[in-house]
Write an enzyme that holds these catalytic residues in place. Structure first.
Site, PDB file in Angstrom:
ATOM      1  N   CYS A  26      -1.557   0.651   7.361  1.00 19.82           N
ATOM      2  CA  CYS A  26      -2.994   0.340   7.447  1.00 19.82           C
ATOM      3  C   CYS A  26      -3.367  -0.879   6.593  1.00 19.82           C
ATOM      4  O   CYS A  26      -3.574  -1.976   7.110  1.00 19.82           O
ATOM      5  CB  CYS A  26      -3.842   1.540   7.024  1.00 19.82           C
ATOM      6  SG  CYS A  26      -3.638   2.989   8.085  1.00 19.82           S
ATOM      7  N   ARG A  27      -3.462  -0.687   5.283  1.00 19.50           N
ATOM      8  CA  ARG A  27      -4.032  -1.730   4.418  1.00 19.50           C
ATOM      9  C   ARG A  27      -3.121  -2.930   4.211  1.00 19.50           C
ATOM     10  O   ARG A  27      -3.555  -4.083   4.359  1.00 19.50           O
ATOM     11  CB  ARG A  27      -4.418  -1.125   3.054  1.00 19.50           C
ATOM     12  CG  ARG A  27      -5.550  -0.130   3.141  1.00 19.50           C
ATOM     13  CD  ARG A  27      -5.663   0.692   1.879  1.00 19.50           C
ATOM     14  NE  ARG A  27      -4.497   1.562   1.715  1.00 19.50           N
ATOM     15  CZ  ARG A  27      -4.237   2.285   0.657  1.00 19.50           C
ATOM     16  NH1 ARG A  27      -5.054   2.222  -0.395  1.00 19.50           N
ATOM     17  NH2 ARG A  27      -3.186   3.079   0.604  1.00 19.50           N
ATOM     18  N   SER A  28      -1.861  -2.700   3.814  1.00 18.88           N
ATOM     19  CA  SER A  28      -1.023  -3.871   3.492  1.00 18.88           C
ATOM     20  C   SER A  28      -0.634  -4.703   4.714  1.00 18.88           C
ATOM     21  O   SER A  28      -0.605  -5.932   4.616  1.00 18.88           O
ATOM     22  CB  SER A  28       0.199  -3.483   2.638  1.00 18.88           C
ATOM     23  OG  SER A  28       1.075  -2.617   3.315  1.00 18.88           O
ATOM     24  N   ASN A  50       2.224   1.436   4.445  1.00 18.85           N
ATOM     25  CA  ASN A  50       2.522   0.161   5.119  1.00 18.85           C
ATOM     26  C   ASN A  50       2.183   0.194   6.614  1.00 18.85           C
ATOM     27  O   ASN A  50       2.845  -0.444   7.426  1.00 18.85           O
ATOM     28  CB  ASN A  50       3.980  -0.277   4.893  1.00 18.85           C
ATOM     29  CG  ASN A  50       4.271  -1.736   5.291  1.00 18.85           C
ATOM     30  OD1 ASN A  50       5.370  -2.072   5.690  1.00 18.85           O
ATOM     31  ND2 ASN A  50       3.289  -2.606   5.185  1.00 18.85           N
ATOM     32  N   CYS A 108       0.865  -1.188   0.000  1.00 20.84           N
ATOM     33  CA  CYS A 108       0.000   0.000   0.000  1.00 20.84           C
ATOM     34  C   CYS A 108       0.899   1.234   0.000  1.00 20.84           C
ATOM     35  O   CYS A 108       2.056   1.155  -0.431  1.00 20.84           O
ATOM     36  CB  CYS A 108      -0.986  -0.027   1.162  1.00 20.84           C
ATOM     37  SG  CYS A 108      -0.229   0.007   2.810  1.00 20.84           S
ATOM     38  N   ASP A 142      -8.324   3.787   1.142  1.00 20.66           N
ATOM     39  CA  ASP A 142      -7.357   4.184   2.165  1.00 20.66           C
ATOM     40  C   ASP A 142      -8.115   4.690   3.396  1.00 20.66           C
ATOM     41  O   ASP A 142      -8.814   5.696   3.317  1.00 20.66           O
ATOM     42  CB  ASP A 142      -6.466   5.290   1.578  1.00 20.66           C
ATOM     43  CG  ASP A 142      -5.335   5.663   2.510  1.00 20.66           C
ATOM     44  OD1 ASP A 142      -5.382   5.266   3.690  1.00 20.66           O
ATOM     45  OD2 ASP A 142      -4.415   6.345   2.053  1.00 20.66           O
TER      46      ASP A 142
END
Ligand code: 4NP
Length: 156
Positions: free
Chosen positions: A14-16, A12, A9, A126
């Site tokens: 939150c999402r990934s 690095n 993401c 995001d």
């Protein structure tokens, strides 16, 4: 053979890392822990060394999951090292591909939402600047996508 998966993401945090932790959870649940190595990275370097965002860890905790990790920046070498690189959104995809000017590794780079089975999102939104709902949404979406991803691999 161990398959190496890298989730990417922007920050690095939150999402990934959520995708990495969820994939590890699904893989462990199926007793396939020795078959996959999961990692994550951000195309930006602002949060290097940081834990996953506390709001993401809190949302995970409510489901009994502990999200661990230390942020790092995506680097060109990752294109060589990993078998499959999964971008959370189109900007991530473009930034990854930009580090492969000859297009040698294009086939390894995919959009994670291409593996969704229920959700129709094309990108993982995001959640960084939004409210708590965003973090829960990302977790649900990534459970769907990571489940589909795991099913896409040959069984033996
Ligand atoms: P992520 O979210 O890409 O899902 O980790 C973000 C984290 C930090 C920032 C942006 C997005 N930031 O601008 O610092």
């Amino acid at each position: 053979m161990t398959k190496k998966l890298l989730f990417v993401c922007l920050g690095n945090i939150c999402r990934s890392p959520a995708a990495e932790n969820i994939m590890n959870h699904l893989v462990e649940k199926q007793g396939l822990g020795d078959r996959y190595i999961c990692d994550s990275a951000g195309t930006g370097g602002w949060h290097v060394g940081a834990l996953p965002d506390r709001r993401m860890r809190a949302a995970a905790k409510e489901r009994g999951l502990d999200f661990v990790g230390s942020a790092r920046q995506f680097q060109a070498m990752d294109l060589r090292e990993f078998d499959l690189i999964l971008a959370m959104d189109k900007d991530n995809y473009r930034n990854i591909i930009a580090l492969d000017p000859q297009g040698k590794f294009t086939d390894k780079v995919k959009m994670i939402c291409d593996y969704c089975e229920t959700y129709t999102d094309k990108e993982v939104p995001d959640p960084y600047y939004g409210g708590a709902d965003g973090f829960n949404y990302v977790i649900d979406l990534l459970f769907d996508a990571c489940g589909g991803l795991l099913k896409s691999f040959p069984k033996n």
